[in-house]
Scaffold this active site. Structure first.
Site, PDB file in Angstrom:
ATOM      1  N   HIS A  23       0.846  -1.207   0.000  1.00 20.01           N
ATOM      2  CA  HIS A  23       0.000   0.000   0.000  1.00 20.01           C
ATOM      3  C   HIS A  23       0.881   1.257   0.000  1.00 20.01           C
ATOM      4  CE1 HIS A  23      -2.948  -2.645   2.473  1.00 20.01           C
ATOM      5  NE2 HIS A  23      -3.523  -2.476   1.298  1.00 20.01           N
ATOM      6  N   LYS A  47     -16.528  -7.376   5.870  1.00 16.39           N
ATOM      7  CA  LYS A  47     -15.337  -7.986   6.473  1.00 16.39           C
ATOM      8  C   LYS A  47     -15.236  -7.642   7.949  1.00 16.39           C
ATOM      9  CE  LYS A  47     -12.188  -7.283   2.579  1.00 16.39           C
ATOM     10  NZ  LYS A  47     -11.030  -6.462   2.234  1.00 16.39           N
ATOM     11  N   ARG A  97      -2.373  -6.122  -8.324  1.00  9.38           N
ATOM     12  CA  ARG A  97      -1.301  -7.107  -8.182  1.00  9.38           C
ATOM     13  C   ARG A  97      -1.397  -8.176  -9.261  1.00  9.38           C
ATOM     14  NH1 ARG A  97      -2.866  -7.809  -2.045  1.00  9.38           N
ATOM     15  NH2 ARG A  97      -4.782  -7.180  -3.083  1.00  9.38           N
ATOM     16  N   SER A 134      -2.572  -7.569   3.148  1.00  6.54           N
ATOM     17  CA  SER A 134      -2.907  -7.440   4.580  1.00  6.54           C
ATOM     18  C   SER A 134      -3.258  -8.801   5.153  1.00  6.54           C
ATOM     19  CB  SER A 134      -4.097  -6.496   4.764  1.00  6.54           C
ATOM     20  OG  SER A 134      -3.785  -5.209   4.332  1.00  6.54           O
TER      21      SER A 134
HETATM   22  P1  ADP Z   1      -9.680  -3.836  -0.097  1.00  6.39           P
HETATM   23  O1  ADP Z   1     -10.339  -4.527   1.036  1.00  6.39           O
HETATM   24  O2  ADP Z   1     -10.505  -2.723  -0.686  1.00  6.39           O
HETATM   25  O3  ADP Z   1      -9.048  -4.727  -1.148  1.00  6.39           O
HETATM   26  P2  ADP Z   1      -7.019  -3.394   0.874  1.00  6.39           P
HETATM   27  O4  ADP Z   1      -6.668  -2.623   2.091  1.00  6.39           O
HETATM   28  O5  ADP Z   1      -6.745  -4.862   0.895  1.00  6.39           O
HETATM   29  O6  ADP Z   1      -8.526  -3.067   0.622  1.00  6.39           O
HETATM   30  O7  ADP Z   1      -6.306  -2.781  -0.403  1.00  6.39           O
HETATM   31  C1  ADP Z   1      -6.490  -1.430  -0.782  1.00  6.39           C
HETATM   32  C2  ADP Z   1      -5.903  -1.223  -2.156  1.00  6.39           C
HETATM   33  O8  ADP Z   1      -4.512  -1.508  -2.149  1.00  6.39           O
HETATM   34  C3  ADP Z   1      -6.468  -2.123  -3.254  1.00  6.39           C
HETATM   35  O9  ADP Z   1      -6.511  -1.386  -4.467  1.00  6.39           O
HETATM   36  C4  ADP Z   1      -5.476  -3.238  -3.360  1.00  6.39           C
HETATM   37  O10 ADP Z   1      -5.490  -3.848  -4.631  1.00  6.39           O
HETATM   38  C5  ADP Z   1      -4.197  -2.454  -3.150  1.00  6.39           C
HETATM   39  N1  ADP Z   1      -3.109  -3.293  -2.680  1.00  6.39           N
HETATM   40  C6  ADP Z   1      -3.096  -4.129  -1.625  1.00  6.39           C
HETATM   41  N2  ADP Z   1      -1.904  -4.757  -1.509  1.00  6.39           N
HETATM   42  C7  ADP Z   1      -1.144  -4.301  -2.529  1.00  6.39           C
HETATM   43  C8  ADP Z   1       0.196  -4.581  -2.984  1.00  6.39           C
HETATM   44  N3  ADP Z   1       0.976  -5.467  -2.358  1.00  6.39           N
HETATM   45  N4  ADP Z   1       0.634  -3.915  -4.080  1.00  6.39           N
HETATM   46  C9  ADP Z   1      -0.163  -3.048  -4.723  1.00  6.39           C
HETATM   47  N5  ADP Z   1      -1.420  -2.738  -4.360  1.00  6.39           N
HETATM   48  C10 ADP Z   1      -1.907  -3.371  -3.282  1.00  6.39           C
END
Ligand code: ADP
Length: 162
Positions: A23, A47, A97, A134
Site C-alpha cells: 500500500h 469484512k 497485483r 494485509s
Molecule cells: P480492499 O479490502 O478494498 O481490497 P485493501 O486494504 O486490501 O482493501 O487494499 C487497498 C488497495 O490496495 C487495493 O486497491 C489493493 O489492490 C491495493 N493493494 C493491496 N496490496 C497491494 C500490494 N501489495 N501492491 C499493490 N497494491 C496493493
C-alpha cells in the site's frame, strides 16, 4: 481569461487491516499525480477486521508522516463514490497485483465512472510487492511469525481486543 486551477484529489480506499509496504509504495508512487491523496478506510464492509479502526488510521499516518501536507487519512461509511463527492475527489486510486485484482476492480471502476463520474486510476504493483497483502500479514501475526519486513517502519501491530 482566468484559469482557476482545480486541485486533483484522489481517494485511496481500502481496509488497510493493516497497511503494508505494498500500500505504502502505491501511495508514494501516486503522490506526483495528485495534489492530495485521501487514504480512506471503509467502515461498513462485511469484512470483520482484526485491527481497530483508530489503530489502522494511526499506522497509515505514521507510514506517510513525511507527506502529511498531501496525504490525509480518513474513515467513511457507505459508498466510496459518495465519499469522493463529499470530499470533491475526482479520482479513485487502486493498486493492481494480479488478474484476480483486475477481475474484481474492472466492473466496480466502470460503475463508479458511469453513475458517479469518478475515474479510477490503477497502478500496477512493483513485482516485489505482488505477494504482499494485509491478509498474509494478519496470518503471520496471528501465528507468531515475523512480518516486520512487510509493514512500514515504525509501526507496532496490536490486535483489537474488543
Ligand atoms: P480492499 O479490502 O478494498 O481490497 P485493501 O486494504 O486490501 O482493501 O487494499 C487497498 C488497495 O490496495 C487495493 O486497491 C489493493 O489492490 C491495493 N493493494 C493491496 N496490496 C497491494 C500490494 N501489495 N501492491 C499493490 N497494491 C496493493
Amino acid at each position: 481569461m482566468s484559469q482557476e486551477k482545480i486541485s486533483k484529489i484522489a481517494v485511496f480506499p481500502g481496509s488497510f487491516d493493516p497497511i503494508t509496504i505494498g500500500h505504502e509504495a502505491i501511495i508514494r508512487r501516486a503522490l506526483p499525480l495528485f495534489d492530495k491523496i485521501i487514504v480512506a478506510i471503509g467502515k461498513n464492509t462485511v469484512k470483520k477486521n482484526l485491527f481497530a479502526l483508530e489503530d489502522r488510521m494511526e499506522w497509515i499516518k505514521i507510514a506517510l508522516k513525511e507527506f502529511e501536507d498531501k496525504v490525509e487519512v480518513a474513515a467513511f461509511d457507505g459508498l466510496t463514490m459518495n465519499f469522493c463527492k463529499e470530499r470533491d475527489a475526482q479520482f479513485i486510486l487502486r493498486g493492481l497485483r494480479t488478474s484476480v485484482d483486475f477481475e474484481f476492480e474492472y466492473s466496480i471502476s466502470q460503475i463508479n465512472r458511469q453513475i458517479g463520474d469518478i475515474e479510477t486510476i490503477f497502478l500496477f504493483t512493483d513485482p516485489v510487492y505482488t505477494p504482499i497483502s494485509s491478509s498474509i500479514v494478519r496470518d503471520i501475526y496471528l501465528h507468531g511469525g515475523d512480518f516486520s519486513s512487510l509493514i512500514p517502519k515504525g509501526i507496532k501491530l496490536i490486535k483489537n481486543e474488543e
